[in-house]
Design an enzyme around this catalytic site. Structure first.
Site, mmCIF file in Angstrom:
data_model
loop_
_atom_site.group_PDB
_atom_site.id
_atom_site.type_symbol
_atom_site.label_atom_id
_atom_site.label_comp_id
_atom_site.label_asym_id
_atom_site.label_seq_id
_atom_site.Cartn_x
_atom_site.Cartn_y
_atom_site.Cartn_z
ATOM 1 N N GLU A 196 -14.930 -20.370 13.759
ATOM 2 C CA GLU A 196 -14.365 -19.652 12.773
ATOM 3 C C GLU A 196 -15.334 -18.559 12.272
ATOM 4 O OE1 GLU A 196 -13.531 -20.321 9.852
ATOM 5 O OE2 GLU A 196 -14.210 -18.240 9.137
ATOM 6 N N PHE A 197 -15.816 -17.796 11.648
ATOM 7 C CA PHE A 197 -15.859 -15.985 12.332
ATOM 8 C C PHE A 197 -16.824 -16.023 10.752
ATOM 9 C CE2 PHE A 197 -12.796 -16.657 15.539
ATOM 10 C CZ PHE A 197 -13.747 -16.190 16.267
ATOM 11 N N LEU A 198 -16.329 -17.045 9.831
ATOM 12 C CA LEU A 198 -17.009 -16.489 8.730
ATOM 13 C C LEU A 198 -18.092 -15.668 8.310
ATOM 14 C CD1 LEU A 198 -18.909 -18.884 6.716
ATOM 15 C CD2 LEU A 198 -16.578 -19.598 6.463
ATOM 16 N N ARG A 199 -18.811 -14.658 7.618
ATOM 17 C CA ARG A 199 -20.513 -15.096 7.029
ATOM 18 C C ARG A 199 -20.435 -14.894 5.719
ATOM 19 N NH1 ARG A 199 -18.722 -8.580 7.302
ATOM 20 N NH2 ARG A 199 -16.904 -8.909 6.367
ATOM 21 N N ARG A 210 -32.201 -20.494 6.745
ATOM 22 C CA ARG A 210 -32.039 -20.767 8.458
ATOM 23 C C ARG A 210 -32.934 -19.809 9.516
ATOM 24 N NH1 ARG A 210 -27.250 -24.663 8.254
ATOM 25 N NH2 ARG A 210 -26.141 -22.961 7.421
ATOM 26 N N LYS A 267 -29.004 -19.435 17.253
ATOM 27 C CA LYS A 267 -28.765 -20.524 17.579
ATOM 28 C C LYS A 267 -27.554 -20.444 18.762
ATOM 29 C CE LYS A 267 -25.615 -23.057 14.888
ATOM 30 N NZ LYS A 267 -24.562 -22.967 15.496
ATOM 31 N N THR A 274 -18.920 -24.628 15.431
ATOM 32 C CA THR A 274 -19.866 -23.919 16.798
ATOM 33 C C THR A 274 -19.869 -25.110 17.797
ATOM 34 O OG1 THR A 274 -19.596 -21.950 15.717
ATOM 35 C CG2 THR A 274 -20.729 -21.977 17.838
ATOM 36 N N CYS A 286 -26.976 -19.384 13.180
ATOM 37 C CA CYS A 286 -25.615 -19.180 13.901
ATOM 38 C C CYS A 286 -26.123 -18.147 15.085
ATOM 39 C CB CYS A 286 -24.318 -18.263 12.979
ATOM 40 S SG CYS A 286 -23.897 -19.705 12.438
HETATM 41 P P1 NAD Z 1 -24.080 -27.361 6.931
HETATM 42 O O1 NAD Z 1 -25.415 -27.463 8.130
HETATM 43 O O2 NAD Z 1 -24.804 -25.992 6.114
HETATM 44 O O3 NAD Z 1 -23.079 -27.681 6.508
HETATM 45 C C1 NAD Z 1 -23.164 -29.279 7.509
HETATM 46 C C2 NAD Z 1 -22.596 -30.259 6.726
HETATM 47 O O4 NAD Z 1 -21.895 -32.061 7.558
HETATM 48 C C3 NAD Z 1 -23.593 -31.067 5.576
HETATM 49 O O5 NAD Z 1 -23.692 -30.638 4.531
HETATM 50 C C4 NAD Z 1 -23.482 -31.708 6.294
HETATM 51 O O6 NAD Z 1 -24.227 -33.074 5.687
HETATM 52 C C5 NAD Z 1 -22.858 -32.964 6.720
HETATM 53 N N1 NAD Z 1 -22.729 -33.900 8.105
HETATM 54 C C6 NAD Z 1 -23.541 -34.144 8.729
HETATM 55 N N2 NAD Z 1 -23.041 -35.539 9.142
HETATM 56 C C7 NAD Z 1 -22.398 -35.730 9.043
HETATM 57 C C8 NAD Z 1 -21.363 -36.617 9.475
HETATM 58 N N3 NAD Z 1 -21.824 -37.127 10.222
HETATM 59 N N4 NAD Z 1 -20.612 -36.775 8.554
HETATM 60 C C9 NAD Z 1 -20.428 -36.112 7.312
HETATM 61 N N5 NAD Z 1 -20.887 -35.273 6.525
HETATM 62 C C10 NAD Z 1 -21.765 -34.594 8.117
HETATM 63 O O7 NAD Z 1 -23.817 -25.839 7.966
HETATM 64 P P2 NAD Z 1 -22.995 -24.899 7.914
HETATM 65 O O8 NAD Z 1 -23.368 -23.752 8.194
HETATM 66 O O9 NAD Z 1 -21.658 -24.764 7.465
HETATM 67 O O10 NAD Z 1 -21.982 -25.127 10.206
HETATM 68 C C11 NAD Z 1 -20.773 -25.487 10.154
HETATM 69 C C12 NAD Z 1 -21.146 -25.402 12.186
HETATM 70 O O11 NAD Z 1 -19.894 -24.406 11.540
HETATM 71 C C13 NAD Z 1 -21.796 -25.244 12.825
HETATM 72 O O12 NAD Z 1 -20.930 -25.325 14.314
HETATM 73 C C14 NAD Z 1 -22.238 -23.278 12.245
HETATM 74 O O13 NAD Z 1 -22.281 -23.090 13.721
HETATM 75 C C15 NAD Z 1 -20.792 -23.006 12.303
HETATM 76 N N6 NAD Z 1 -20.620 -21.727 11.548
HETATM 77 C C16 NAD Z 1 -21.235 -21.696 10.903
HETATM 78 C C17 NAD Z 1 -21.194 -20.327 9.750
HETATM 79 C C18 NAD Z 1 -22.108 -20.248 8.500
HETATM 80 O O14 NAD Z 1 -22.025 -18.730 8.861
HETATM 81 N N7 NAD Z 1 -23.020 -20.916 8.089
HETATM 82 C C19 NAD Z 1 -19.996 -19.134 10.746
HETATM 83 C C20 NAD Z 1 -19.324 -20.227 11.365
HETATM 84 C C21 NAD Z 1 -19.380 -20.541 11.463
#
Ligand code: NAD
Length: 455
Positions: free
Chosen positions: A153-156, A329, A265, A123, A262
């Site tokens: 991405e919109f997954l939950r 989180r 933030k 995001t 999400c």
């Molecule tokens: P997360 O923290 O679980 O995963 C991020 C991963 O990136 C971590 O495993 C971290 O080690 C890795 N990482 C960090 N820096 C890196 C680098 N330089 N190279 C390689 N890997 C690296 O985060 P998340 O919850 O999966 O969210 C990721 C994105 O997706 C965010 O922008 C979030 O807003 C968005 N998003 C999340 C969700 C959700 O439900 N979690 C849903 C929709 C969108």
């Protein structure tokens, strides 16, 4: 079938994508800097709690289509698509912290060869496609070609695998029509509507979606507090308004509010984007203010019922920010525990999946998975996360473990009658039960208004 690498491939989103795309027949590398997670994944262990994901990972590993690495040199060369899935947490002011995105983009840029499509799945604030294109231009070898497509991405969490495979829509924003078309083809088998737009609109669709859903939650929580004052029941109000098709029932659940990685933030980031653009959004600010307040409503109810909480024994059922995930989180439970600890209450927390993430976080807070054991000797139990295990909990057995009889239902799961049958005193949110007496007609000004109308 395509060769796809997922950057941030051990995170909640990246891992779900890595496993799902391998299951759909693609050759996938999950790249992540977290060595421990990469090793665990390579050995077939899923480091996060997400229903159905462990099985998908096992399947991908056994077919050889899913592999994990920490090495950009292994994952990037030859990849047709790179999915950028690194985190974008809040920075100190509430803007999206882009440092992970910048770092990852620089790292991958150095290994690009041939033609690669970079898919922004993280995001990212409005204008980030341009930011990423600029980084690639500066850090990629001359002669390589690439295109960047925003694909929010919109997954939950808790239903990530299902959501990913059955999206309501796929949003694509890019200026390179061929790249957009190729990303669209990756999603063709999902049969979902595909919204193709410019990158900025795509980026805004994600923030606007999350802000809207968060607004629904804060809206119904505000109505819940009004119900408490005036004597209604928010559950009935919700049923009544939710049947209006223009409104809809989803996301109108009064309670301790939203948390997770999400909504908080992303609403903060959108607020800051608006502010940076010269607009103060009072609506977005109110969403967050109401949400913060709801966490303390539970503590106020405990104080109203038990008085000074010092030395009182309070058990929380639920720590994860929602059921079916181990993600803590910005979980409401964390703020509630903080507030109880500050009042010197004795706190125990139960959760089926998330306890390990807060080990050592608080002095003296006991983490006990079994809810009945956690409730042993408690003056009050607070339901914070509506895990199924708690929805079907034996309230009589729970009451028998407790010293006191207060049940605070932070998710409106139980009815006052159910609680009463177990000998518990029920305190709901947005509810005027016999134990939270409606104060409507005690309010002088409101009473005056009504009696004036009657004259
Ligand atoms: P997360 O923290 O679980 O995963 C991020 C991963 O990136 C971590 O495993 C971290 O080690 C890795 N990482 C960090 N820096 C890196 C680098 N330089 N190279 C390689 N890997 C690296 O985060 P998340 O919850 O999966 O969210 C990721 C994105 O997706 C965010 O922008 C979030 O807003 C968005 N998003 C999340 C969700 C959700 O439900 N979690 C849903 C929709 C969108």
């Amino acid at each position: 079938m395509a060769r796809i690498s997922i950057i941030g491939g051990a995170g909640y989103v990246g891992l779900a994508y890595a496993a799902a795309l391998a299951d759909l027949g693609h050759e996938v590398w999950g790249l992540d800097l977290d060595d421990a997670k990469v090793q665990a994944l390579s050995a077939g262990h899923c480091p996060i709690y997400e229903p159905g994901l462990a099985e998908l990972i096992q399947r991908g590993l056994s077919t050889g289509r899913l592999r994990f690495t920490t090495d950009y040199g292994q994952a990037v060369p030859g990849a047709e698509f790179l999915f950028l899935c690194v985190g974008t947490p809040s920075d100190e002011q509430g803007r999206a912290d882009l440092s992970y995105v910048v770092e990852a983009t620089k790292s991958l840029a150095r290994h690009l060869d041939g033609h690669t499509i970079l898919v922004n799945k993280s995001t990212l604030p409005v204008g980030s496609v341009t930011l990423v294109e600029g980084l690639l231009m500066r850090h990629a070898e001359p002669g390589v070609t690439y295109a960047v497509v925003s694909n929010p991405e919109f997954l939950r969490e808790g239903s990530a695998v299902h959501d990913l495979m059955h999206p309501d829509r796929v949003v694509l924003g890019g200026s390179n029509a061929d790249a957009v078309q190729r990303v669209a083809e990756l999603y063709a088998s999902f049969g979902a509507p595909i919204v193709v737009t410019d990158p900025r609109s795509a980026e805004l669709i994600k923030y606007a979606s999350n802000a809207f859903l968060a607004a629904k939650i804060s809206f119904i929580n505000e109505i819940a507090l009004i119900c408490e004052q005036l004597g209604g029941d928010v559950a009935s109000v919700t049923s009544g308004i939710g049947l209006d098709q223009r409104i809809g029932r989803a996301f109108l659940n009064a309670g301790v509010g939203f948390g997770g990685s999400c909504f908080p933030k992303d609403v903060r980031a959108l607020t800051m984007m608006a502010r940076d653009a010269g607009l103060d959004s009072s609506l977005l600010t109110a969403i967050l203010d109401i949400n913060r307040r709801m966490r303390l409503v539970v503590v106020e109810k405990l104080e109203n019922s038990l008085g000074d909480l010092r030395g009182r024994s309070i058990t929380l059922l639920g720590l994860a920010f929602k059921p079916d995930t181990d993600d803590v989180r910005e979980a409401p439970a964390i703020d509630i525990v903080d507030a109880l600890v500050a009042r010197e209450a004795r706190v125990r927390v139960s959760d089926p999946a998330a306890l390990e993430h807060v080990e050592g976080r608080w002095n003296g807070v006991e983490l006990i998975e079994d809810p009945y054991a956690a409730a042993m000797g408690a003056d009050a139990v607070v339901l914070v996360t509506d895990w199924n295990q708690y929805r079907v909990i034996d309230l009589t057995k729970l009451a028998n473990s407790m010293r006191g009889d207060v049940l605070v239902d932070g998710r409106r799961v139980f009815s006052p009658a159910q609680a009463a049958a177990a000998g518990l005193t029920y305190l709901g949110i947005g509810h005027s039960s016999e134990t939270v007496s409606p104060r409507a007609f005690d309010l002088a000004s409101y009473g005056a208004y009504l009696s004036m109308a009657a004259d």
